[in-house]
Write an enzyme that holds these catalytic residues in place. Structure first.
Site, PDB file in Angstrom:
ATOM      1  N   GLY A   1      22.233  14.571  63.132  1.00 40.95           N
ATOM      2  CA  GLY A   1      22.494  13.178  62.427  1.00 40.95           C
ATOM      3  C   GLY A   1      22.828  11.543  63.112  1.00 40.95           C
TER       4      GLY A   1
ATOM      5  CG  HIS B   1      21.654  12.878  68.728  1.00 40.34           C
ATOM      6  ND1 HIS B   1      22.358  11.448  68.619  1.00 40.34           N
ATOM      7  CD2 HIS B   1      22.100  13.509  68.934  1.00 40.34           C
ATOM      8  CE1 HIS B   1      23.393  11.731  67.671  1.00 40.34           C
ATOM      9  NE2 HIS B   1      23.302  13.560  68.138  1.00 40.34           N
TER      10      HIS B   1
ATOM     11  CB  SER C   1      30.180  10.422  70.271  1.00 42.60           C
ATOM     12  OG  SER C   1      30.011  10.949  68.685  1.00 42.60           O
TER      13      SER C   1
ATOM     14  NE  ARG D   1      33.452  13.494  64.106  1.00 41.40           N
ATOM     15  CZ  ARG D   1      32.453  14.526  64.454  1.00 41.40           C
ATOM     16  NH1 ARG D   1      32.436  14.922  65.259  1.00 41.40           N
ATOM     17  NH2 ARG D   1      32.417  15.358  62.803  1.00 41.40           N
TER      18      ARG D   1
HETATM   19  P1  AMP Z   1      25.596  16.466  66.766  1.00 40.82           P
HETATM   20  O1  AMP Z   1      24.372  15.422  66.278  1.00 40.82           O
HETATM   21  O2  AMP Z   1      26.571  15.613  67.406  1.00 40.82           O
HETATM   22  O3  AMP Z   1      25.686  17.708  66.119  1.00 40.82           O
HETATM   23  O4  AMP Z   1      24.462  16.731  68.406  1.00 40.82           O
HETATM   24  C1  AMP Z   1      23.659  17.276  68.545  1.00 40.82           C
HETATM   25  C2  AMP Z   1      23.303  17.573  69.674  1.00 40.82           C
HETATM   26  O5  AMP Z   1      23.132  15.970  70.239  1.00 40.82           O
HETATM   27  C3  AMP Z   1      24.270  18.659  70.201  1.00 40.82           C
HETATM   28  O6  AMP Z   1      23.538  19.330  71.016  1.00 40.82           O
HETATM   29  C4  AMP Z   1      24.736  17.333  71.137  1.00 40.82           C
HETATM   30  O7  AMP Z   1      25.201  18.065  72.532  1.00 40.82           O
HETATM   31  C5  AMP Z   1      24.418  17.000  71.741  1.00 40.82           C
HETATM   32  N1  AMP Z   1      24.525  15.125  72.262  1.00 40.82           N
HETATM   33  C6  AMP Z   1      25.289  14.559  71.724  1.00 40.82           C
HETATM   34  N2  AMP Z   1      26.177  13.746  72.617  1.00 40.82           N
HETATM   35  C7  AMP Z   1      25.960  13.227  73.201  1.00 40.82           C
HETATM   36  C8  AMP Z   1      25.711  12.887  74.562  1.00 40.82           C
HETATM   37  N3  AMP Z   1      26.455  11.576  75.011  1.00 40.82           N
HETATM   38  N4  AMP Z   1      24.232  13.270  75.541  1.00 40.82           N
HETATM   39  C9  AMP Z   1      23.504  14.499  75.247  1.00 40.82           C
HETATM   40  N5  AMP Z   1      23.829  15.104  74.647  1.00 40.82           N
HETATM   41  C10 AMP Z   1      24.807  14.825  73.292  1.00 40.82           C
END
Ligand code: AMP
Length: 291
Positions: A36, A42, A191, A193
């Site tokens: 999320g 995403h 990110s 974060r």
């Molecule tokens: P997360 O919500 O951080 O667990 O990420 C969910 C998915 O989105 C994971 O496959 C991450 O690698 C991908 N993701 C997160 N940040 C990026 C980004 N800046 N570019 C591409 N994919 C991302």
């Protein structure tokens, strides 16, 4: 193009029923698992899944199992309404949510996917148990959603490597599609974060991507020595206090093991803390841009 109407699937049975129905109709399912607080990174995964499948399911689940006791589970950003809008805008059909209690019934849950080898290095060394949590939840989500293809960002390169290895090792019947890292205009990898960063920290955080670019430029000028490439990136990070480095390394792209001596292609990986916020980034050192 108008955004599609988003279907909300709450709980495991609702998700399973939808997946069964769609597969029964012969539809391919693209799956994008997330925690999320969605951003354009995403959304790029959702768009790619949209282009390659009949429909797209996005899960939003902040997985307690992959957070250490001192990590940011309770304050991890949550934005249900914003997420739903972004999923619909990117062309997703369904949002799957589930409670932690349904995923991990506290009085009975006791089965985990435990990766070995390089899973204990890099992110695994700094965050013990993290990848056990990631692979366990990804395995469970694959069983619930039963996708044709699942989309993961290269931003989390070690996670992607371990998921691809799990799919091979355990003969899972789906395709993993790696997707490029989306960045802010100043190079910072997007990110969830990043919202933790103060304006000053936001500027310091740029050092991560700058250090990787410095190594890539050096590589493209012909440098192939592991240590000299690491030193090149390290100089950029040293010039950017008060950043606290967790690791900076060069790994073999297909094995995630540390490079030694001269390299051909390699992935540079970096993790650092800026204030209280932990950031990771990576870049492929190769003649061609990564897709
Ligand atoms: P997360 O919500 O951080 O667990 O990420 C969910 C998915 O989105 C994971 O496959 C991450 O690698 C991908 N993701 C997160 N940040 C990026 C980004 N800046 N570019 C591409 N994919 C991302």
């Amino acid at each position: 193009m108008s955004a599609s109407v988003l279907r909300s699937l709450e709980g495991i049975e609702a998700m399973r029923a939808f997946s069964r129905e769609m597969r029964g109709k012969g539809r391919s399912i693209g799956f994008v698992p997330t925690m999320g607080a969605l951003h354009e990174g995403h959304q790029s995964l959702i768009r790619r899944a949209r282009a390659e499948n009949d429909l797209v399911v996005v899960s939003v689940f902040v997985n307690p199992l992959q957070f250490g006791p001192a990590e940011d589970f309770s304050r991890y950003p949550r934005d249900r309404e914003g997420d739903a809008q972004k999923i619909a805008a990117a062309g997703g059909e369904a949002l799957f949510t589930v409670t932690a209690e349904e995923m991990y019934p506290h009085d009975s849950f006791a089965t985990f996917v435990v990766p070995e080898g390089v899973a204990s290095q890099w992110e695994g060394a700094v965050r013990p148990g993290h990848f056990r949590g990631v692979l366990t939840v990804v395995m469970k989500l694959f069983q619930i959603v039963a996708p044709t293809r699942a989309y993961f960002g290269r931003k989390d390169a070690q996670q992607l490597f371990l998921i691809e290895r799990m799919v091979r090792d355990l003969h899972l019947d789906l395709q993993i599609v790696p997707c490029p890292t989306l960045r802010e205009s100043d190079g910072l990898a997007m990110s969830s974060r990043n919202v933790y960063l103060s304006p000053a920290e936001r500027v310091q955080a740029q050092a991560l991507s700058r250090s990787l670019r410095a190594a890539l430029e050096s590589y493209r000028r012909g440098e192939r020595e592991t240590q000299r490439l690491i030193d090149e990136a390290g100089r950029v990070l040293e010039a950017a206090p008060p950043l606290t480095l967790d690791y900076l390394a060069l790994v073999e792209p297909d094995r995630f093991s540390p490079c030694r001596g001269r390299i051909e292609r390699a992935r540079m990986i970096v993790a650092a803390r800026v204030g209280k916020t932990r950031l990771i980034d990576n870049l492929l050192l190769a003649a061609e841009e990564e897709q």
